[in-house]
Design an enzyme around this catalytic site. Structure first.
Site, PDB file in Angstrom:
ATOM      1  N   GLY A  12       0.815  -1.209   0.000  1.00  0.00           N
ATOM      2  CA  GLY A  12       0.000   0.000   0.000  1.00  0.00           C
ATOM      3  C   GLY A  12       0.849   1.259   0.000  1.00  0.00           C
ATOM      4  O   GLY A  12       1.562   1.529   0.969  1.00  0.00           O
ATOM      5  N   GLY A  14      -0.576   4.385  -1.120  1.00  0.00           N
ATOM      6  CA  GLY A  14      -1.491   5.507  -1.348  1.00  0.00           C
ATOM      7  C   GLY A  14      -1.226   6.624  -0.356  1.00  0.00           C
ATOM      8  O   GLY A  14      -0.072   6.901   0.001  1.00  0.00           O
ATOM      9  N   VAL A  16      -1.754   7.069   3.051  1.00  0.00           N
ATOM     10  CA  VAL A  16      -1.021   6.683   4.258  1.00  0.00           C
ATOM     11  C   VAL A  16       0.309   6.055   3.885  1.00  0.00           C
ATOM     12  O   VAL A  16       1.353   6.354   4.485  1.00  0.00           O
ATOM     13  CB  VAL A  16      -1.851   5.706   5.115  1.00  0.00           C
ATOM     14  CG1 VAL A  16      -1.034   5.170   6.283  1.00  0.00           C
ATOM     15  CG2 VAL A  16      -3.114   6.396   5.631  1.00  0.00           C
ATOM     16  N   THR A  88      -3.003  -0.938   3.875  1.00  0.00           N
ATOM     17  CA  THR A  88      -4.280  -1.034   3.180  1.00  0.00           C
ATOM     18  C   THR A  88      -5.420  -1.251   4.165  1.00  0.00           C
ATOM     19  O   THR A  88      -5.211  -1.394   5.363  1.00  0.00           O
ATOM     20  CB  THR A  88      -4.281  -2.207   2.182  1.00  0.00           C
ATOM     21  OG1 THR A  88      -4.415  -3.451   2.901  1.00  0.00           O
ATOM     22  CG2 THR A  88      -3.004  -2.233   1.357  1.00  0.00           C
ATOM     23  N   VAL A 144      -7.012   2.633  15.481  1.00  0.00           N
ATOM     24  CA  VAL A 144      -7.955   3.490  16.214  1.00  0.00           C
ATOM     25  C   VAL A 144      -7.257   4.817  16.487  1.00  0.00           C
ATOM     26  O   VAL A 144      -6.200   4.833  17.113  1.00  0.00           O
ATOM     27  CB  VAL A 144      -8.387   2.874  17.561  1.00  0.00           C
ATOM     28  CG1 VAL A 144      -9.336   3.816  18.298  1.00  0.00           C
ATOM     29  CG2 VAL A 144      -9.048   1.517  17.361  1.00  0.00           C
ATOM     30  N   ALA A 146      -5.744   7.038  14.476  1.00  0.00           N
ATOM     31  CA  ALA A 146      -4.576   7.418  13.681  1.00  0.00           C
ATOM     32  C   ALA A 146      -3.316   7.400  14.556  1.00  0.00           C
ATOM     33  O   ALA A 146      -2.968   6.366  15.110  1.00  0.00           O
ATOM     34  CB  ALA A 146      -4.792   8.775  13.019  1.00  0.00           C
ATOM     35  N   ASP A 218     -17.392   2.741  10.437  1.00  0.00           N
ATOM     36  CA  ASP A 218     -15.993   3.041  10.769  1.00  0.00           C
ATOM     37  C   ASP A 218     -15.841   3.193  12.277  1.00  0.00           C
ATOM     38  O   ASP A 218     -14.911   2.650  12.877  1.00  0.00           O
ATOM     39  CB  ASP A 218     -15.555   4.327  10.056  1.00  0.00           C
ATOM     40  CG  ASP A 218     -14.139   4.730  10.440  1.00  0.00           C
ATOM     41  OD1 ASP A 218     -13.204   3.998  10.091  1.00  0.00           O
ATOM     42  OD2 ASP A 218     -13.969   5.783  11.097  1.00  0.00           O
ATOM     43  N   LYS A 222     -13.859   0.652  15.256  1.00  0.00           N
ATOM     44  CA  LYS A 222     -12.938   1.125  16.293  1.00  0.00           C
ATOM     45  C   LYS A 222     -13.428   0.711  17.686  1.00  0.00           C
ATOM     46  O   LYS A 222     -12.624   0.310  18.536  1.00  0.00           O
ATOM     47  CB  LYS A 222     -12.795   2.647  16.199  1.00  0.00           C
ATOM     48  CG  LYS A 222     -12.150   3.110  14.905  1.00  0.00           C
ATOM     49  CD  LYS A 222     -12.223   4.626  14.746  1.00  0.00           C
ATOM     50  CE  LYS A 222     -11.659   5.065  13.410  1.00  0.00           C
ATOM     51  NZ  LYS A 222     -11.817   6.517  13.180  1.00  0.00           N
TER      52      LYS A 222
END
Length: 360
Positions: A12, A14, A16, A88, A144, A146, A218, A222
């Site tokens: 991944g 992208g 992030v 991802t 959870v 960031a 979402d 979490k």
């Protein structure tokens, strides 16, 4: 004794992933494993001899695509310990974590799906870590909040014998922005709900299709993760009440554009929530909570008192309150940016550093 060489695979690249690779490049050499594999959905870059690769060469790579089992074999045969960073939200990659871990491959990831889908996967992941006898590690702080220290704080509370009684807060930067704009504590909110959602979409605070935020899943993922870390055997995000903010009439909208065009028809419903809260001297917020003692988890709209931490939030911040025996009536509060490529990548990079330090 010289430190053992560590090898790094990154899936991944992208938002992030790109931020993570940038942060990785700035780490001191002693904390930076040798990058031997990097991939995105249709490209992979690696060498059979485990030579270092550069992510900047990914687009021109002609490497044969490895399946997940092939990647597991490749990394487990590296001439040193391997760490996989999964940037991802892919369920198939998440499902493979136990296989990676059982082969001695450590995993660092912000992928919520690995820790919030079925309980068996959660059990398999941590059983694999335990059976590795310290040879394979798992870190997922950014699943959870960031880069906020939410998971590490909860783990520390539990590990040191504190009794966590309740967890509650605003766990979505998108929902935080929407309600702090629609119903600010000072009563200055003037815009209609659909206008606020449109502004958030335009500013990039929502997913390309805002329904992916408004359905509440979402936040539910979490809460599932935190509830499990607190000791509850939560089956998954579908096993407790989650209030969707998508009007039932718009659940079948064929596109994001159609949804946004029709959303103004339902502004009155959200206005009623706001007015009802205001009459009681409160504000409406989208809150997630875990009652550990009662074994209950829920996500949805709540009216909260003025002056409380949740009511006083600004912008798109997350806010998580841990109520514990040790902290008494005043909770341990964590607040800050809970979304965005840079801060999410920061959590991933910090986890990588922890893994490197332990493995060496």
């Amino acid at each position: 004794m010289p430190a053992s060489k560590l090898y790094l695979a990154v899936i991944g690249v992208g938002g992030v992933g790109a931020a993570f690779l940038s942060q990785l490049a700035h780490l001191p050499a002693s904390l930076r494993p040798t990058l031997i594999f990097v991939s995105r959905s249709s490209k992979q870059l690696y060498t059979p001899s485990y030579d270092a690769v550069s992510a900047s060469d990914l687009n021109s790579s002609t490497s044969k695509l490895l399946s997940i089992p092939d990647l597991t074999s490749y990394l487990s045969s590296a001439p040193g310990k391997a760490i996989l960073v999964d940037n991802t939200s892919n369920q198939d990659v998440a499902n493979a974590y136990p296989s990676f871990l059982r082969k001695g491959i450590s995993v660092v990831t912000p992928n919520k799906k690995a820790f919030s889908s079925n309980l068996q996967l959660w059990t398999d992941i941590f059983d694999a870590v335990e059976s590795s006898d310290g040879q394979a590690l798992i870190y997922h702080e950014s699943s959870v909040g960031a880069g906020l220290p939410v998971i590490s704080t909860l783990k520390d509370l539990v590990a040191t014998g504190d009794q966590v009684t309740r967890i509650e807060g605003v766990f979505s930067g998108t929902m935080s922005f929407l309600f702090n704009s629609f119903a600010p504590a000072d009563g200055s909110g003037k815009g209609k709900w659909s206008e606020i959602v449109a502004q958030a979409k335009e500013a990039g605070y929502t997913e390309p299709d805002p329904r992916d935020d408004l359905n509440g899943m979402d936040v539910a993922r979490k809460l599932t993760i935190l509830a499990r870390l607190a000791g509850l055997k939560v089956q998954g995000p579908e096993s407790f009440p989650v209030q969707s903010l998508i009007p039932k009439e718009l659940e079948s909208a064929k596109s994001s554009d159609e949804f946004m065009q029709r959303l103004p028809e339902f502004d009155g419903e959200m206005e009623a929530y706001k007015d009802e809260a205001a009459k009681a001297g409160k504000v409406v917020r989208y809150v997630g909570s875990v009652d550990v003692g009662a074994g209950k988890v829920k996500v949805g709209l709540e009216t909260v008192d003025q002056g409380t931490p949740i009511a006083s939030l600004r912008g798109s911040d997350n806010l998580i309150c841990f109520y514990t025996k040790r902290y008494g009536a005043n909770p341990l509060v964590i607040q800050g940016a809970g979304a965005g490529g840079e801060v999410t990548a920061m959590g991933v990079t910090a986890d990588l550093i922890k893994a490197v330090e332990r493995l060496r």
